[in-house]
Design a protein around this motif. Structure first.
Motif, PDB file in Angstrom:
ATOM      1  N   UNK A  75       0.837  -1.205   0.000  1.00 51.23           N
ATOM      2  CA  UNK A  75       0.000   0.000   0.000  1.00 51.23           C
ATOM      3  C   UNK A  75       0.872   1.256   0.000  1.00 51.23           C
ATOM      4  N   UNK A  76       1.881   1.268   0.878  1.00 46.96           N
ATOM      5  CA  UNK A  76       2.773   2.433   0.978  1.00 46.96           C
ATOM      6  C   UNK A  76       3.487   2.686  -0.355  1.00 46.96           C
ATOM      7  N   UNK A  77       3.991   1.603  -0.986  1.00 47.48           N
ATOM      8  CA  UNK A  77       4.699   1.757  -2.273  1.00 47.48           C
ATOM      9  C   UNK A  77       3.758   2.297  -3.349  1.00 47.48           C
ATOM     10  N   UNK A 106       1.156  -5.348  11.292  1.00 54.29           N
ATOM     11  CA  UNK A 106      -0.089  -6.093  11.529  1.00 54.29           C
ATOM     12  C   UNK A 106      -1.191  -5.128  11.950  1.00 54.29           C
ATOM     13  N   UNK A 107      -2.422  -5.620  11.972  1.00 56.23           N
ATOM     14  CA  UNK A 107      -3.552  -4.786  12.396  1.00 56.23           C
ATOM     15  C   UNK A 107      -3.416  -4.331  13.845  1.00 56.23           C
ATOM     16  N   UNK A 108      -2.893  -5.209  14.705  1.00 51.51           N
ATOM     17  CA  UNK A 108      -2.754  -4.839  16.120  1.00 51.51           C
ATOM     18  C   UNK A 108      -1.764  -3.698  16.301  1.00 51.51           C
ATOM     19  N   UNK A 109      -0.647  -3.779  15.587  1.00 54.89           N
ATOM     20  CA  UNK A 109       0.361  -2.731  15.648  1.00 54.89           C
ATOM     21  C   UNK A 109      -0.220  -1.418  15.114  1.00 54.89           C
ATOM     22  N   UNK A 110      -1.024  -1.535  14.074  1.00 55.91           N
ATOM     23  CA  UNK A 110      -1.675  -0.369  13.470  1.00 55.91           C
ATOM     24  C   UNK A 110      -2.619   0.289  14.475  1.00 55.91           C
ATOM     25  N   UNK A 111      -3.378  -0.532  15.195  1.00 53.22           N
ATOM     26  CA  UNK A 111      -4.308  -0.008  16.212  1.00 53.22           C
ATOM     27  C   UNK A 111      -3.568   0.785  17.287  1.00 53.22           C
ATOM     28  N   UNK A 112      -2.418   0.235  17.712  1.00 49.22           N
ATOM     29  CA  UNK A 112      -1.627   0.936  18.742  1.00 49.22           C
ATOM     30  C   UNK A 112      -1.119   2.278  18.215  1.00 49.22           C
ATOM     31  N   UNK A 113      -0.729   2.295  16.932  1.00 47.01           N
ATOM     32  CA  UNK A 113      -0.233   3.545  16.323  1.00 47.01           C
ATOM     33  C   UNK A 113      -1.356   4.579  16.212  1.00 47.01           C
ATOM     34  N   UNK A 123      -6.020   5.337  10.218  1.00 48.37           N
ATOM     35  CA  UNK A 123      -7.393   4.852  10.447  1.00 48.37           C
ATOM     36  C   UNK A 123      -7.959   4.236   9.165  1.00 48.37           C
ATOM     37  N   UNK A 124      -7.701   4.910   8.037  1.00 45.53           N
ATOM     38  CA  UNK A 124      -8.201   4.392   6.754  1.00 45.53           C
ATOM     39  C   UNK A 124      -7.490   3.094   6.382  1.00 45.53           C
ATOM     40  N   UNK A 125      -6.194   3.020   6.690  1.00 47.76           N
ATOM     41  CA  UNK A 125      -5.433   1.799   6.409  1.00 47.76           C
ATOM     42  C   UNK A 125      -5.964   0.638   7.233  1.00 47.76           C
TER      43      UNK A 125
END
Length: 279
Positions: A75-77, A106-113, A123-125
């Motif tokens: 996604x980032x690329x 991972x989704x969990x790491x994303x949630x923490x961020x 949030x959109x990611x």
């Protein structure tokens, strides 16, 4: 992260690590074309240059040297490239920063961020990633393994320890490998929640295997990188030649690994063939 490795039981002298999507399971094309890419277009409302963005996504994730990269890196690329083409992605910096600095994609790491930054892009990611998981669950349950995989796993599991090392979502892996009754051939099934492929191979190495007795089997440059960074051997499953690749794995590569003739020359030949197969 480490508890899965604490429970690991080494039974044999040799270890063969196998990637899942695009390597054992014929799921990569359908997941990218039906889930990852359409959900990206939908979440960010990218309909204006849709065809260009979709083709870019397929190239990055399926047909070139970045085949098989983690979904968030993909996604980032994609966003980095399209933002240079004038497609604006709001708050892109926060997404790029997270992808580059997190130790767990991972989704969990994303949630923490998200809790820390309240970032719109993150949030959109997160929303995109959850929708991707949901649409993967809803895919028709077809014949997912490539030809030769069942027979290959069955014969390999009698002579070596087999571990799945994948960057796919753990629930999807359990579902796919469980549905085909393949889990019985494995010592462990490791998805993105266990850590990167490089980390997982490093942890498996600590279970008492000699470095030259470990083989990573994959279909993407990330698999090769993870193997090389751990000094272990690499065997490619070639896109479009999966049946042939599995037959050769069982009849040639693993016997060479076990009798000590999987040497630098043979490794070089395999890697050249692999690189040539990805344009």
């Amino acid at each position: 992260m480490s508890n899965v490795f604490d429970k690991y039981i080494k039974e044999k002298e040799f270890l063969v690590c196998v990637d899942s999507d695009g390597c054992a399971m014929d799921t990569m094309e359908i997941k990218h074309r039906e889930c990852f890419a359409p959900e990206m277009i939908k979440t960010w409302n990218l309909t204006e240059k849709e065809e260009y963005i979709l083709n870019l996504w397929y190239d990055l994730n399926l047909y070139t040297q970045t085949r098989g990269i983690n979904r968030f890196k993909g996604l980032a690329e994609t966003f980095k490239i399209i933002s240079k083409e004038g497609v604006e992605i709001e708050d892109l910096e926060n997404l790029l920063n997270w992808v580059e600095t997190t130790n767990e994609l991972s989704n969990n790491s994303l949630k923490r961020a998200i809790e820390k930054t309240d970032s719109k892009a993150l949030k959109m990611t997160h929303e995109w990633s959850l929708n991707v998981n949901k649409s993967i669950e809803e895919l028709p349950k077809g014949e997912e393994p490539f030809e030769g995989v069942k027979e290959g796993l069955e014969s390999l599991s009698k002579i070596v320890d087999v571990a799945v090392v994948s960057s796919a979502n753990g629930e999807a892996l359990n579902d796919e490998w469980g549905r085909h009754d393949f889990i019985k051939y494995l010592q462990v099934l490791l998805g993105q929640e266990a850590g990167t492929k490089q980390y997982c191979i490093a942890e498996l190495k600590k279970q008492g295997y000699d470095t030259e007795k470990i083989l990573m089997v994959g279909d993407a440059p990330g698999d090769l990188q993870a193997a090389q960074n751990n000094d272990v051997r690499y065997y490619p499953i070639l896109v479009g030649k999966e049946r042939l690749s599995w037959d050769r794995l069982v009849n040639e590569a693993v016997p060479k690994l076990m009798n000590g003739t999987f040497d630098k020359e043979y490794q070089k030949k395999l890697i050249t063939e692999f690189n040539d197969s990805l344009k």
